[in-house]
Structures are given as C-alpha cells and as structure tokens.
Design an enzyme around this catalytic site. Structure first.
Site, PDB file in Angstrom:
ATOM      1  N   GLU A 154       5.083  -3.030   5.220  1.00 63.87           N
ATOM      2  CA  GLU A 154       4.058  -3.790   4.825  1.00 63.87           C
ATOM      3  C   GLU A 154       3.197  -3.350   3.652  1.00 63.87           C
ATOM      4  O   GLU A 154       3.451  -1.871   3.620  1.00 63.87           O
ATOM      5  CB  GLU A 154       3.032  -4.260   6.037  1.00 63.87           C
ATOM      6  CG  GLU A 154       3.615  -4.895   7.044  1.00 63.87           C
ATOM      7  CD  GLU A 154       2.767  -4.878   8.296  1.00 63.87           C
ATOM      8  OE1 GLU A 154       1.344  -4.578   8.219  1.00 63.87           O
ATOM      9  OE2 GLU A 154       3.035  -5.325   9.229  1.00 63.87           O
ATOM     10  N   LYS A 175       0.114  -1.567   1.918  1.00 63.05           N
ATOM     11  CA  LYS A 175      -1.207  -0.715   2.587  1.00 63.05           C
ATOM     12  C   LYS A 175      -2.319  -0.934   1.836  1.00 63.05           C
ATOM     13  O   LYS A 175      -2.206  -0.552   0.461  1.00 63.05           O
ATOM     14  CB  LYS A 175      -0.977   0.606   2.735  1.00 63.05           C
ATOM     15  CG  LYS A 175      -1.899   1.429   3.367  1.00 63.05           C
ATOM     16  CD  LYS A 175      -1.763   2.612   3.731  1.00 63.05           C
ATOM     17  CE  LYS A 175      -2.997   3.364   4.592  1.00 63.05           C
ATOM     18  NZ  LYS A 175      -4.096   3.435   3.952  1.00 63.05           N
ATOM     19  N   ARG A 219      -2.978   6.374  17.935  1.00 65.53           N
ATOM     20  CA  ARG A 219      -2.431   7.146  16.710  1.00 65.53           C
ATOM     21  C   ARG A 219      -1.241   7.459  16.821  1.00 65.53           C
ATOM     22  O   ARG A 219      -1.023   8.601  17.270  1.00 65.53           O
ATOM     23  CB  ARG A 219      -3.506   7.990  16.082  1.00 65.53           C
ATOM     24  CG  ARG A 219      -3.130   8.204  14.539  1.00 65.53           C
ATOM     25  CD  ARG A 219      -3.868   9.388  14.079  1.00 65.53           C
ATOM     26  NE  ARG A 219      -5.336   9.047  13.640  1.00 65.53           N
ATOM     27  CZ  ARG A 219      -5.855   8.470  12.866  1.00 65.53           C
ATOM     28  NH1 ARG A 219      -5.097   7.854  11.987  1.00 65.53           N
ATOM     29  NH2 ARG A 219      -7.299   8.185  12.864  1.00 65.53           N
ATOM     30  N   LYS A 226       1.992   5.634   7.942  1.00 64.58           N
ATOM     31  CA  LYS A 226       1.320   4.957   6.696  1.00 64.58           C
ATOM     32  C   LYS A 226       1.888   6.255   5.679  1.00 64.58           C
ATOM     33  O   LYS A 226       2.208   7.396   5.791  1.00 64.58           O
ATOM     34  CB  LYS A 226      -0.267   5.499   6.651  1.00 64.58           C
ATOM     35  CG  LYS A 226      -0.476   6.610   7.053  1.00 64.58           C
ATOM     36  CD  LYS A 226      -2.188   6.885   7.379  1.00 64.58           C
ATOM     37  CE  LYS A 226      -2.521   8.141   8.064  1.00 64.58           C
ATOM     38  NZ  LYS A 226      -3.970   8.172   8.481  1.00 64.58           N
TER      39      LYS A 226
HETATM   40  P1  ATP Z   1      -7.238   6.362   9.700  1.00 63.93           P
HETATM   41  O1  ATP Z   1      -5.867   6.474   9.897  1.00 63.93           O
HETATM   42  O2  ATP Z   1      -7.996   7.120  10.332  1.00 63.93           O
HETATM   43  O3  ATP Z   1      -7.567   4.656   9.643  1.00 63.93           O
HETATM   44  P2  ATP Z   1      -7.905   5.742   6.836  1.00 63.93           P
HETATM   45  O4  ATP Z   1      -8.805   4.846   7.037  1.00 63.93           O
HETATM   46  O5  ATP Z   1      -8.025   6.858   5.984  1.00 63.93           O
HETATM   47  O6  ATP Z   1      -7.434   6.473   8.119  1.00 63.93           O
HETATM   48  P3  ATP Z   1      -5.292   5.371   6.500  1.00 63.93           P
HETATM   49  O7  ATP Z   1      -4.913   6.588   7.429  1.00 63.93           O
HETATM   50  O8  ATP Z   1      -4.717   5.918   5.133  1.00 63.93           O
HETATM   51  O9  ATP Z   1      -6.520   4.997   6.407  1.00 63.93           O
HETATM   52  O10 ATP Z   1      -4.400   4.244   6.889  1.00 63.93           O
HETATM   53  C1  ATP Z   1      -4.578   3.384   7.985  1.00 63.93           C
HETATM   54  C2  ATP Z   1      -5.349   2.605   7.706  1.00 63.93           C
HETATM   55  O11 ATP Z   1      -4.712   1.485   6.535  1.00 63.93           O
HETATM   56  C3  ATP Z   1      -5.617   1.243   8.684  1.00 63.93           C
HETATM   57  O12 ATP Z   1      -6.568   1.707   9.750  1.00 63.93           O
HETATM   58  C4  ATP Z   1      -6.055  -0.065   7.756  1.00 63.93           C
HETATM   59  O13 ATP Z   1      -7.586   0.038   7.615  1.00 63.93           O
HETATM   60  C5  ATP Z   1      -5.392   0.375   6.606  1.00 63.93           C
HETATM   61  N1  ATP Z   1      -4.351  -0.836   6.238  1.00 63.93           N
HETATM   62  C6  ATP Z   1      -4.118  -1.334   5.124  1.00 63.93           C
HETATM   63  N2  ATP Z   1      -3.194  -2.158   5.177  1.00 63.93           N
HETATM   64  C7  ATP Z   1      -2.766  -2.216   6.305  1.00 63.93           C
HETATM   65  C8  ATP Z   1      -1.294  -2.540   7.070  1.00 63.93           C
HETATM   66  N3  ATP Z   1      -0.459  -3.502   6.458  1.00 63.93           N
HETATM   67  N4  ATP Z   1      -1.156  -2.153   8.437  1.00 63.93           N
HETATM   68  C9  ATP Z   1      -2.090  -1.509   8.917  1.00 63.93           C
HETATM   69  N5  ATP Z   1      -3.164  -0.864   8.327  1.00 63.93           N
HETATM   70  C10 ATP Z   1      -3.430  -0.989   7.149  1.00 63.93           C
END
Ligand code: ATP
Length: 557
Positions: free
Chosen positions: A256, A258, A424, A430
C-alpha cells in the site's frame, strides 16, 4: 474497598521483583475486591489509570497542581515549592507524598467531593469519585477547585495511601504492572484463558470492564464483548522492514502507499454519531468537518482505519505538518479548513454493520472496505489501493509511483494477518525510501530479453579495492526503456569482450545505486551483495566508484 487495602497491596507488588509473583499479587488484589465497581477501578488503578483507555476523560492535572494540594494537606510550614524541590531530589512524587503527615488540616476548606471524612475511611470509590469531579472541573476557577478536591483526598491519607494516590494522580504508578500483567492476573484470578482475556481487551479497550465480565460471566462473557461504534480501539502499528523481509516471511505481500499525514479512526453510526479519533484515541472529530461530511454519506455503522492527508489546490499531498495545524487550531476550524484542505485515505476496516472484522484477514478487510466505500460519492478516492505481489520489481514500481505522487513510500503487509490493536508486530512493515546510495562502476552487462534484446538489460556492479574492482551485485531494476537505450550507447564503447549473453566492460561508467541492505555473500568477489539494488542515475560528475572499505562500513551499520 478501603483505599488503604489497595495501597497495601500496591506496596507488596512494588517490592516484588519476580514477574510471576507480581501477577499472583495482582490476582489476589482482584479476588479480594468485592464489589464490581471497585474491581473496575482497581484494575485501572494498578496501571496508574483512572479512566478506561477508550475514554477521552482526562484528569488534566499538572505536577504543580498536585504539589499545591500536597503542600496544603501537609500543613502551614510546607509550600508547593518545597514539594517540588523534594520531588527533584528524590525523583518520586510517591516518596515525597508519603513523607508528610496528613490529616491535620481538616476544616481548612476541605470539601468532600464524595470523600469520606475520617483518616481510616477513605475508599477506592471515594478516590475515584473525587478524581471524576477533578476531571470535570472546567472553566475559570477550575484550578482552585482541583486543588481543593485533591487536598480533600490527601488530607485523609496515611503515608502509604498518599504514596499511591500521588502517583495515580500524576499517572506514574511505577509498581511494575503493565498491560500483560493485568491480562494474566485477570486470567489467573477468574480462571479464564489469557487468550480470551486478550481478545476481550482488544475489542473493549477497557481493563476494568474485562475484569468484571471475566469474574461474573467467565469465558462466555468475554466472548460476547465486541467492538462498539463510537469507542476507539488502539491502532495497529508497523515495524521498519524491507521488501526482502516481507517476501521471505509471507511469499506474497500486500503493498500500500504510505501516506504522510495523521492516523485517524473513523466511527460512524448512521443512526447515531460520527466520531473521529487520533492515533492516541483522542477525539479529533471537530477538527475534521470534511471527513465527518464524507462519513455521513455512508449508510452502515462502520469503524475504519486510515490516514488524513493535507493537499494543495492541485490535490497533491502536503507535508504532514499541514495536517497538524488542523488539530492545533481547535477554535478556528472554519478558517483553517479554508486554508488547508484535508482528505481521508482509509486502508482498513474493523467493523461493518454489527460485524467485527479484527479476526478476518487483511485482504478480506480491504475487500470489505472497498465494498462499503464504493457505494458513496468520493469513496474510491478515499480508499487506499492495495496490491498483492511476490515480485520485488513490482514492489519497486509501486514504491516509485508512491514517491512520484508525493507520498512517503510504501507499507508492506501480510495479506493473511488479522488486526492486532496496539501491536507493533512484523505483520505490517513500513518501508521508507533508502537513504544511503552507493556509487558502483559497471564492469559487465547482459543482453536484455524480448523487446529489450537489442540493449543491455542487466548491469554488473563493482566497487574499488585499491587498484582492483570487486563485484557486488547486478542491477536491472528502476531503468526505463529509454534509459536502456541511452545506457547501451554509453557503455558499448567500453566493451572488452563478449561471450554468449555476457559482456565484459572496462570500468568507466559509474551508476548511483539504491539498495535495501548490504549482506555478506560468496556470490560476488567483494564478499558482499546488495539486496534489491535499484538504478538511480549515471554519475556524470565522477568515474570514481565507492570503495570496498565504505561497503564494509555500511554493512556494519
Ligand atoms: P509509528 O510507527 O510510531 O506510527 P510514525 O507515526 O512516525 O511512527 P511510521 O512509523 O513512519 O509513522 O509509520 C506508521 C504510520 O504510517 C501509521 O501509524 C499511519 O499513520 C501511517 N500510514 C500511512 N499510510 C498507511 C497505510 N497504508 N497503512 C498503515 N499505516 C499507514
């Protein structure tokens, strides 16, 4: 239950170093709590929580308010500054609160707030009800009301009670009881399987409620707990990972885009309310009127998980800070709405029309999401795409599309995975764009196949080791048809020899190459191999590749 009995057990738990023993003590505490109302509270208090996790009610007490209340209960010679200094010295508000003698200040403006009046009588219910009153104090004068209420509690505390009350008030229980401990203690106290408790906790997000249901209705009761539209669940989280990790673990990956915005959980009931929660389950409904308007066109009760993204006039995504401005400007939403447009992108579906989907597979949940949103205007646009593939090149291509569209990169998910609130795990990875790149000299090539048969299709990459060039991988990914024509023209003058499809090239042209990881490998003469190498560009400014030394360093990182 007397608050003193709770404090007593909390002290025993705090003094216990062994995890299993801690579970036993928490289980004993639960067993000994007679009324359901007390059990509900005690199951939260042991974790330093007053209200359920899904409840947005907050005590909203800063340390200073707590110090003022403690100082007042401690008597005329103690000021809030004194309390603050002691906390700085001892590092524990509990120890400081326990060091004073309270109960001498009755009659100095103490008012009940549901609290009892003698030192021995303070109950768990008194504490809860007074803290509830603290949470609901609002507007001008609320600070004084909070201090008064807290004072009335501390003033009834013996030292051990004051220790745990102060920690509870500041959400710093620190007795070594985490969520897993409470889960296991509920299982042990009421003889129900920990897995059933776990599932019930995931759907209800309420330790108090689950403890009571486990005691009164056992497994059947736990099984009957379900998601409720309007009550948030914890968001499933991701770990960092590579495409290689994904394909090795699952054979097939769901890919998907991000999105770079803010996580939202949408709860919509066509016969009731629409509510939106943040990643931390805070209500953000008022900040996102366009998401509410969109949700109100959905005709079924649903819980959706997604991201809200700010976009510019052309509909292209803006950095996530733009979304945050929406959440910060709580009082000026209409104006901020004009300045910053946001769009939801939903990627998961947890509940549709009475049916919980946490335990169905990701692909099925995504299909349900598509089905629900396909029936509403703009639903396609609000649905995040999902591609199933086992092909690393396809993953690269989706990543390139996501980056080209202005998004952060891609998520790789296990297609068969269930939704694990608050976890997690390794089921969601990611993948962010590679940060390091490597300059490699092209020392060989292979003719392409099919329509690419007239051009070089695969390039052998090397790094420098003194006077020598050592191979480290082959790249065929990330190159367009036009680039293949150009690269063939660029490299043909450097052909040294040819055998079958394989071409030997003199080291002259340097490629900048992205990769996910460097691993040791016997396949190439450098002793290393690039995982998922990707062509970025020809280094026209340099014919000097990176050294084996740098590769070693990067691989150690
Ligand atoms: P955390 O993992 O602590 O949330 P973060 O907020 O900096 O850290 P990342 O770790 O980089 O974010 O990635 C996870 C986050 O990505 C998810 O919490 C969500 O907010 C975002 N996200 C964006 N697109 C998607 C997707 N397709 N599926 C799941 N999460 C997504």
């Amino acid at each position: 239950m007397q608050f003193a009995a709770f404090a007593d057990q909390a002290a025993t738990i705090e003094a216990e170093p062994a995890d299993l023993e801690i579970i036993t003590h928490v289980a004993i505490l639960f067993e000994e709590t007679e009324s359901d109302a007390d059990l509900e509270r005690v199951a939260r208090f042991v974790q330093g929580r007053v209200f359920p996790a899904w409840d947005s009610t907050k005590l909203d007490i800063g340390p200073r308010t707590c110090y003022e209340a403690i100082a007042r209960a401690a008597g005329q010679n103690v000021s809030a500054d004194d309390v603050e200094t002691s906390v700085a010295e001892r590092g524990d508000i509990g120890a400081v609160a326990a060091s004073y003698e309270f109960g001498t200040q009755r009659g100095l403006g103490a008012f009940g707030g549901g609290a009892a009046s003698s030192v021995d009588d303070l109950t768990v219910t008194d504490v809860y009800e007074t803290l509830e009153a603290v949470a609901s104090a609002d507007g001008s004068g609320s600070h004084d009301t909070k201090v008064d209420l807290l004072f009335s509690l501390f003033n009834q505390c013996a030292p051990e009670e004051a220790r745990y009350l102060a920690r509870l008030v500041l959400s710093e229980m620190r007795i070594g009881v985490g969520e897993g401990t409470v889960r296991d203690a509920i299982a042990s106290a009421f003889e129900v399987p920990a897995d059933d408790v776990e599932r019930a906790l995931q759907v209800s997000n309420d330790y108090g409620d689950v403890a009571v249901v486990a005691r009164t209705d056992g497994v059947a009761g736990l099984e009957s707990l379900s998601l409720a539209v309007g009550r948030p669940v914890q968001a499933m989280l991701a770990q960092a990972g590579t495409a290689h990790d994904a394909l090795e673990a699952w054979d097939l990956a769901a890919v998907e885009w991000k999105y770079d915005g803010a996580r939202i959980q949408l709860h919509h009931d066509p016969d009731g309310e629409t509510r939106i929660f943040s990643r931390n389950m805070e209500p953000v409904t008022d900040a996102l009127p366009e998401v509410v308007e969109f949700a109100e066109t959905i005709s079924k009760p649903i819980i959706l998980d997604g991201e809200v993204v700010a976009v510019d006039d052309a509909g292209d995504p803006l950095p996530f800070q733009a979304v945050l401005r929406r959440f910060r400007r709580k009082h000026d939403v209409a104006k901020t709405r004009e300045a910053i447009e946001v769009r939801p992108k939903f990627f998961d579906c947890l509940h549709v029309d009475g049916e919980d989907l946490l335990e169905t597979s990701l692909t099925e949940r995504h299909a349900r999401l598509e089905r629900v949103l396909s029936r509403v205007d703009g639903g396609g646009e609000a649905t995040s795409g999902q591609w199933l593939t086992d092909d690393p090149e396809r993953i690269e291509a989706i990543d390139a599309d996501a980056l080209a569209a202005g998004h952060e990169g891609i998520m790789l998910k296990d297609p068969s995975s269930t939704y694990s609130p608050g976890r997690r795990g390794k089921r969601w990875l990611k993948r962010k764009p590679d940060v390091e790149t490597l300059d490699c000299v092209v020392t060989g090539a292979e003719w392409g196949e099919g329509r690419r048969a007239k051009y070089f299709g695969t390039f052998l990459l090397s790094v420098r080791d003194g006077e020598n060039y050592e191979t480290i991988g082959k790249v065929a990914t990330g190159i367009t048809d036009e680039q293949l024509v150009e690269l063939t023209e660029l490299l043909e003058p450097h052909v040294r020899s040819e055998s079958g499809k394989t071409i030997d090239l003199e080291p002259a042209v340097v490629f900048e190459v992205g990769y996910e990881e460097i691993q040791t490998s016997p396949t190439y003469s450098s002793g290393y191999a690039l995982r998922f190498p990707r062509f970025i560009e020809v280094r026209s400014d340099s014919d000097d590749p990176d050294t084996l030394e740098r590769v070693k360093r990067l691989s150690e990182q």
